[in-house]
Scaffold this active site. Structure first.
Site, PDB file in Angstrom:
ATOM      1  N   ASP A 296      36.399  35.224  42.325  1.00  0.00           N
ATOM      2  CA  ASP A 296      37.797  35.457  41.991  1.00  0.00           C
ATOM      3  C   ASP A 296      38.404  36.293  43.132  1.00  0.00           C
ATOM      4  O   ASP A 296      37.707  36.710  44.063  1.00  0.00           O
ATOM      5  CB  ASP A 296      37.957  36.124  40.621  1.00  0.00           C
ATOM      6  CG  ASP A 296      39.352  35.867  40.040  1.00  0.00           C
ATOM      7  OD1 ASP A 296      40.264  35.499  40.808  1.00  0.00           O
ATOM      8  OD2 ASP A 296      39.547  36.049  38.826  1.00  0.00           O
TER       9      ASP A 296
HETATM   10  C1  BGC Z   1      42.856  35.429  38.729  1.00  0.00           C
HETATM   11  C2  BGC Z   1      42.385  34.004  38.909  1.00  0.00           C
HETATM   12  C3  BGC Z   1      43.299  33.297  39.867  1.00  0.00           C
HETATM   13  C4  BGC Z   1      43.329  34.063  41.172  1.00  0.00           C
HETATM   14  C5  BGC Z   1      44.187  33.397  42.246  1.00  0.00           C
HETATM   15  C6  BGC Z   1      43.076  36.138  40.042  1.00  0.00           C
HETATM   16  O1  BGC Z   1      43.690  37.379  39.878  1.00  0.00           O
HETATM   17  O2  BGC Z   1      41.913  36.127  37.922  1.00  0.00           O
HETATM   18  O3  BGC Z   1      42.312  33.370  37.661  1.00  0.00           O
HETATM   19  O4  BGC Z   1      42.890  31.972  40.031  1.00  0.00           O
HETATM   20  O5  BGC Z   1      43.845  35.354  40.930  1.00  0.00           O
HETATM   21  O6  BGC Z   1      45.530  33.486  41.959  1.00  0.00           O
END
Ligand code: BGC
Length: 768
Positions: A296
């Site tokens: 993530d």
């Molecule tokens: C989230 C993800 C997301 C990523 C990119 C993160 O803060 O937990 O689910 O895909 O950001 O935007």
């Protein structure tokens, strides 16, 4: 321009022009040749051949995904891509810019490897579908699949090659803001809908124009964050993890999902981004996943902040060894992996495996044949078909929670005036819900607009917003709202939460209607007019007080672009509501976590064994109550159970039966019941099958959803609804963490929600 160095066979079609950092550049668009991408043997050969040519720096480049939305990042990207130091970008949606970045990758980097271009396309791109939790309330895999299909086409036109969806974290805590992005509390429903969403994004052919790679996230356990506080620690015993939280991920993998994203959360002392147990043992060794795993956002470097590592170098080590193939947004890999390999701390095999996983996805996506997007080759955004899909999805996601005779549907012919009141009646952005980077509120049709459009001049629509937003504590406009309500034949209140109150990092400890909305309801109630409340929200809310003060209650979630027309269709009876709750609605927040598939305990409560705090005799306080598992102030039942949802008609269930009372292991049993539409309108009903395994190697839930079907039934019509169950469908993970189906006694229920009492029984026996 140089020709691509790696076998691709480009067919030039049309020139495009883009500008990065003010520099005008031109490129060519190529045609798709999907056949090579679909051949698994050919793909493996191409992966290995390419890998053999790569330097360590180029390999690490493939493992780095960079943010391409920030100007400072974007300015240096062409150079880094040209050098082979970046294999994937995210958050750039200008087709011309994306095509130019791809051109640099395929024509100017040494090996010509195309980029992956990621974006969070969670519930729509420009055309926004209901939030995923709302889509789950449709209990309709076709609705979910078509919504993802529309999103994929619109995103592909912008050059996106992969989305960070579906989010399939089981969520049993409505305080958690990300429950909005989830498919609810039940593993079976999430398994079915996760597979549907993956198929919608990826289509039958990942290399075809208009399909994009799906990413199942967040692996694993994120939805169990303590007290629903986003990012908080999770405590999930392995047996629970396997029987509940991991199941939708296995289903997404079986449906062909291309990638998985790790969770931010810490599971049993090891953040998911460093969990060899999750990423190697379960994902690769047990499930044989051959796609790639992405971290993530910066979650590799966060291993240090979690307190697992001392610095970014150690974080890179932990994540890579655990099996994170690609680092999103951070730079731990790009700064430290080379030295970790060269010093012998990490074997090159770790990197080669990771890069192979990523290249495999690029080949399957057909990017080597066609790295560019051609928006002209795809339907325009927000096409009529896309808007129809969004309207149908929103319509089927709306749940009727309360009805009373004559209130709904609104009898347009009998109404001269209608009061529309509330902060969410005409809020184009708010109805889209959380996490819509690209959703366009100008496309939204609000409930107020749609109601006006549907009634034309026939009903006098009087609108008062009453509150600036859902959180407002300014009640100055309430008097005006009351006087408008008094002068109207009926009132429709549009209440709930605006979109910012749910989603990532937007958890709430109190999940009642925010601001002074409850007071507004009470004031409108006093007018004595028929009151319908429509709630737009990103999570289940505690509505105990509200339910009492309205005649009818519709829960519309955040319904997306076409929320208004969908709500109008339901209000005026064009279609009967047919949504069913994908998550339990508690009476009060202290009941959380509350979910239907709980364990029985050794002291299960019954209506006779509980007492309410107000009924405790002040003069002879009972030292012992019923001695069962309940709350003195909330009992043990929710406000609305999982699977609940009413209709404008009435459905009667009867005659549940099994095809046989005993089935041999490996055999099949059919469980069926009669469903009759005893009301006066045609309607769809989601018929649900629940099963209980009465004794197991580990204790089993009191009920588990095992099947559901959406059926349309005419007034007076009676249909038989049958479900086939194989003994494999009854399997669960036992004490030794292996999947087992056991002989023994089972109960089965068929009904319109998880609280149904229409029951039958069967027994699974050893042998045939
Ligand atoms: C989230 C993800 C997301 C990523 C990119 C993160 O803060 O937990 O689910 O895909 O950001 O935007």
């Amino acid at each position: 321009m140089k020709a691509p160095r790696f076998p691709g066979g480009f067919l030039r079609l049309a020139p495009m022009v883009a500008s990065i950092g003010g520099l005008l550049l031109s490129m060519s668009i190529t045609a798709t040749s999907a056949s090579a991408a679909a051949d698994p043997v050919g793909v493996e050969q191409r992966v290995n051949a390419l890998l053999a040519e790569m330097t360590l720096a180029e390999k690490i480049g493939q493992m780095s995904q960079r943010n391409a939305s920030e100007a400072y990042e974007l300015a240096s990207l062409p150079e880094r891509i040209r050098a082979g130091h970046v294999g994937a970008v995210l958050n750039q949606v200008d087709a011309a810019v994306v095509n130019e970045l791809q051109r640099v990758a395929v024509e100017e980097s040494r090996l010509g490897i195309p980029l992956l271009v990621g974006r969070d396309v969670i519930h729509g791109f420009k055309t926004v579908m209901p939030i995923p939790l709302g889509q789950a309330a449709s209990w309709n895999p076709d609705v979910v699949r078509s919504g993802a299909r529309v999103a994929a086409q619109e995103a592909a036109a912008a050059g996106i090659t992969g989305t960070s969806a579906p989010m399939i974290d089981i969520a049993r805590d409505a305080r958690w803001g990300r429950i909005a992005e989830s498919l609810g509390e039940d593993p079976f429903l999430a398994e079915v809908l996760a597979a549907a969403m993956v198929r919608g994004f990826q289509g039958d052919d990942l290399a075809a124009t208009g399909t994009i790679a799906a990413c199942a996230k967040h692996f694993a356990g994120y939805g169990a964050s303590e007290s629903g506080r986003d990012y908080a620690t999770t405590n999930i015993p392995e047996n629970e993890l396997r029987n509940v939280y991991l199941r939708p991920f296995k289903s997404a993998i079986d449906a062909g999902v291309t990638t998985l994203m790790t969770s931010f959360s810490d599971l049993d002392g090891v953040p998911a981004t460093a969990s060899e147990f999750l990423l190697r043992q379960v994902l690769r060794d047990e499930w044989g996943f051959d796609g790639f795993v992405v971290s993530d956002w910066d979650s590799v470097r966060q291993l240090r902040i979690h307190g697992l590592t001392e610095d970014d170098r150690e974080s890179a080590f932990e994540a890579a060894v655990a099996g994170v193939d690609m680092e999103m947004a951070g730079d731990a890999y790009s700064k430290h992996l080379a030295e970790l390999i060269e010093s012998g701390n990490i074997s090159i095999d770790v990197v080669d495996t990771a890069v192979a996983n990523i290249l495999r996805a690029k080949f399957r996506l057909g990017l080597f044949e066609n790295p560019y997007t051609d928006p002209e080759a795809l339907p325009p955004v927000a096409s009529d078909a896309a808007l129809d899909t969004a309207r149908k999805a929103a319509r089927q996601s709306i749940v009727l929670l309360k009805k009373s005779v004559g209130t709904l549907p609104l009898a347009a012919a009998d109404l001269e005036s209608l009061a529309i009141i509330g902060p969410l009646a005409d809020a184009p952005y708010e109805q889209l819900g959380t996490w819509i980077f690209d959703g366009d509120p100008r496309l939204s049709v609000t409930p107020l607009q749609a109601i006006r459009d549907s009634v034309g001049d026939t009903i006098d629509i009087r609108y008062v917003r009453a509150m600036e937003n859902s959180r407002s504590r300014v009640s100055e406009a309430f008097d005006e709202a009351v006087s408008v309500a008094e002068g109207a034949d009926a009132v429709v209140l549009f209440l709930g939460e605006e979109s910012i109150l749910s989603g990532e990092a937007h958890s709430r400890a109190d999940i009642g209607l925010p601001g002074d909305q409850a007071e507004l309801v009470r004031r409108i109630r006093e007018t004595g007019k028929p009151v319908v409340a429509v709630i737009l929200a990103g999570r289940p809310l505690t509505l105990t007080d509200i339910v009492e003060h309205v005649d009818a209650l519709l829960f519309a979630w955040h319904p997306g672009t076409m929320g208004g027309p969908a709500i109008a269709d339901i209000l005026f009876g064009i279609e009967s509501p047919s949504g069913k709750l994908p998550a339990t609605f508690p009476k009060m927040v202290g009941q959380i976590p509350i979910y239907y598939n709980q364990k029985n305990t050794g002291k299960p409560p019954t209506p006779d064994t509980i007492i309410h705090i107000d009924d405790i005799d002040a003069h002879a306080p009972q030292l012992s109550t019923g001695m069962t598992a309940f709350h003195l102030d909330a009992g043990y039942t929710p406000l609305f159970p999982f699977g609940f949802g009413l209709s404008y008609t009435d459905f009667a269930y009867s005659d549940i039966r099994t095809s046989s009372e005993e089935i041999g292991m490996g055999g099949t049993v059919t469980i069926s019941a009669e469903l009759e539409n005893t009301g006066s309108v045609a309607a769809e009903e989601v018929v649900q099958l629940y099963v209980r395994d009465l004794a197991g190697n580990v204790t089993r839930p009191v009920r588990e959803l095992k099947g559901f079907k959406r059926v349309r039934v005419a007034p007076g019509e009676r249909v038989t609804v049958a479900f086939e169950l194989q003994t494999d469908d009854l399997a669960f993970y036992g004490r030794d963490m292996s999947l087992m189906a056991e002989p023994g006694a089972f109960h089965a229920w068929i009904g319109g929600n998880s609280d149904t009492d229409l029951r039958t029984a069967f027994r699974v026996v050893d042998g045939d």
